[in-house]
Design a protein around this motif. Structure first.
Motif, PDB file in Angstrom:
ATOM      1  N   LYS A   1      -1.467   9.590   6.111  1.00 20.82           N
ATOM      2  CA  LYS A   1      -2.293   8.511   5.572  1.00 20.82           C
ATOM      3  C   LYS A   1      -1.868   7.214   6.264  1.00 20.82           C
ATOM      4  O   LYS A   1      -0.697   6.850   6.215  1.00 20.82           O
TER       5      LYS A   1
ATOM      6  N   HIS B   1       0.866  -1.186   0.000  1.00 19.93           N
ATOM      7  CA  HIS B   1       0.000   0.000   0.000  1.00 19.93           C
ATOM      8  C   HIS B   1       0.902   1.236   0.000  1.00 19.93           C
ATOM      9  O   HIS B   1       1.120   1.869   1.039  1.00 19.93           O
ATOM     10  N   THR B   2       1.410   1.561  -1.166  1.00 22.36           N
ATOM     11  CA  THR B   2       2.442   2.593  -1.274  1.00 22.36           C
ATOM     12  C   THR B   2       1.932   4.003  -1.029  1.00 22.36           C
ATOM     13  O   THR B   2       2.735   4.933  -0.894  1.00 22.36           O
ATOM     14  N   ASP B   3       0.626   4.194  -0.972  1.00 27.32           N
ATOM     15  CA  ASP B   3       0.070   5.529  -0.716  1.00 27.32           C
ATOM     16  C   ASP B   3       0.091   5.873   0.766  1.00 27.32           C
ATOM     17  O   ASP B   3      -0.112   7.040   1.141  1.00 27.32           O
ATOM     18  N   LEU B   4       0.352   4.906   1.643  1.00 26.42           N
ATOM     19  CA  LEU B   4       0.312   5.147   3.085  1.00 26.42           C
ATOM     20  C   LEU B   4       1.616   5.751   3.602  1.00 26.42           C
ATOM     21  O   LEU B   4       2.704   5.475   3.078  1.00 26.42           O
ATOM     22  N   ASP B   5       1.490   6.559   4.652  1.00 22.67           N
ATOM     23  CA  ASP B   5       2.656   7.109   5.347  1.00 22.67           C
ATOM     24  C   ASP B   5       3.097   6.200   6.493  1.00 22.67           C
ATOM     25  O   ASP B   5       4.262   6.209   6.887  1.00 22.67           O
TER      26      ASP B   5
ATOM     27  N   PHE C   1       8.171  10.630   5.093  1.00 20.95           N
ATOM     28  CA  PHE C   1       7.066  11.409   5.654  1.00 20.95           C
ATOM     29  C   PHE C   1       7.518  12.215   6.872  1.00 20.95           C
ATOM     30  O   PHE C   1       7.033  13.324   7.123  1.00 20.95           O
TER      31      PHE C   1
ATOM     32  N   CYS D   1       1.759   2.303   8.707  1.00 18.46           N
ATOM     33  CA  CYS D   1       0.746   1.322   9.075  1.00 18.46           C
ATOM     34  C   CYS D   1       0.919   1.051  10.563  1.00 18.46           C
ATOM     35  O   CYS D   1       2.023   1.155  11.110  1.00 18.46           O
TER      36      CYS D   1
ATOM     37  N   LYS E   1       7.083   5.536   7.074  1.00 14.25           N
ATOM     38  CA  LYS E   1       7.974   5.872   5.985  1.00 14.25           C
ATOM     39  C   LYS E   1       8.830   7.045   6.439  1.00 14.25           C
ATOM     40  O   LYS E   1       8.305   8.080   6.877  1.00 14.25           O
TER      41      LYS E   1
ATOM     42  N   SER F   1      -3.130   3.114   7.959  1.00  8.86           N
ATOM     43  CA  SER F   1      -4.067   1.994   8.041  1.00  8.86           C
ATOM     44  C   SER F   1      -3.604   1.078   9.158  1.00  8.86           C
ATOM     45  O   SER F   1      -2.403   0.969   9.428  1.00  8.86           O
TER      46      SER F   1
END
Length: 333
Positions: free
Chosen positions: A197, A113-117, A168, A119, A165, A199
């Motif tokens: 972002k 899920h590369t759009d997340l900053d 971020f 998890c 990440k 999850s």
């Protein structure tokens, strides 16, 4: 190529417990990590304990907090971040335990899920053994309406939960080194303001050690001030809360702030001390009183309560706003 995760662990006089933590790092099924241990000036054999790991495995790195930095875990976390080389960051504590799949499951999730900053995983508390634990699962795991849910404690996560990440976090103010309480909560709230972002991985992936003795830490003025500062930050961010949740969140935070103010004022032993404390917080208190959620009657009641506490060191009932279910912690005189 597998990315490197930088695990950053502040520590202070926890040599024996630290061994268990570092052993749990060694057992990770994901092997591409570096573990940065930042010593906050320990007087026990922490350095020798860590050297046993650094000599056997170069992925372990030992640093001492530079003397020019503030003492405390926050400064150690920030310093460890500056030393980190990985493209992902995991803060952890020196008395807690990773389950073997923690890093692997989190990194795989972020790579998918590369759009997340970040998890987030949750954990479970334990005291002396893992036979009796209590899973700390939030009520709400989704990112929708995250700010409101975080303020209302429906969504929560500890310092140990997220895998970040690094890109971020770069160029952001990380942990506030002046806070004595709610450091991770304040940090996570500011990251949510970015917004980040995220999850959840709906699984308990680490253990949180709970001390057998309850520490009554909310009695000192610096700790109460830290609690106030976090909640006042939230208060000043209320305009960012979606309209559907704004009234609930506003009522919650304003009510809580008044009870914190009561505790702060009560900390003064004399009228002179309480008056001096009030002078420090006077403008902030007025800003809260002026909030649109406060009725004219409640404004009068709070103002009367402030003078009652200053003069007589009494008046808790004046600070109880009708729309808030008072937390027992704050109502104990």
């Amino acid at each position: 190529m597998n990315p490197t995760i930088s695990i950053i662990i502040p520590t202070y006089n926890r040599a024996e417990l630290l061994k268990e933590t570092l052993d749990s790092v060694m057992k990770q099924t994901y092997e591409h990590w570096e573990c940065i241990i930042v010593d906050d000036g320990s007087s026990d054999n922490t350095k020798q304990v860590v050297e046993n790991y650094t000599t056997k495995d170069s992925r372990f790195k030992y640093y001492e907090r530079p003397p020019n930095l503030n003492k405390g875990a926050n400064a150690c976390r920030n310093y460890g971040f500056k030393q980190s080389k990985g493209s992902f960051v995991k803060w952890f504590d020196s008395d807690d335990i990773m389950k073997p799949e923690l890093l692997k499951k989190q990194i795989n999730y972020l790579l998918q899920h590369t759009d997340l900053d970040c998890c987030i995983a949750y954990g479970e508390t334990f005291k002396e053994s893992f036979e009796i634990t209590n899973v700390q699962r939030p009520v709400v795991l989704e990112s929708k309406n995250a700010l409101a849910n975080f303020i209302l404690n429906k969504t929560f996560f500890s310092t140990l939960g997220p895998l970040w990440k690094k890109e971020f976090l770069i160029n952001k103010t990380l942990f506030d080194e002046t806070l004595h309480k709610l450091q991770d909560t304040e940090f996570h709230f500011r990251m949510l303001l970015e917004p980040m972002k995220f999850s959840f991985i709906d699984e308990s992936l680490f253990y949180i050690r709970v001390d057998n003795e309850r520490i009554s830490s909310q009695t000192t003025l610096p700790l109460l001030d830290s609690i106030f500062r976090y909640h006042y930050l939230v208060f000043n961010s209320l305009n960012l809360i979606p309209e559907a949740s704004k009234n609930e969140v506003s009522n919650y935070i304003v009510s809580k702030l008044f009870l914190i103010i009561y505790r702060i004022l009560m900390h003064g032993a004399s009228i002179k001390e309480r008056f001096s404390i009030h002078k420090i917080y006077k403008q902030s208190i007025q800003n809260i009183i002026d909030h649109k959620s406060i009725s004219t009657f409640e404004k009068f009641k709070i103002s009367l309560g402030i003078y009652s506490v200053i003069l007589f060191k009494k008046g808790l009932l004046f600070f109880k706003i009708k729309f808030f279910k008072i937390l027992s912690f704050f109502t104990n005189k």
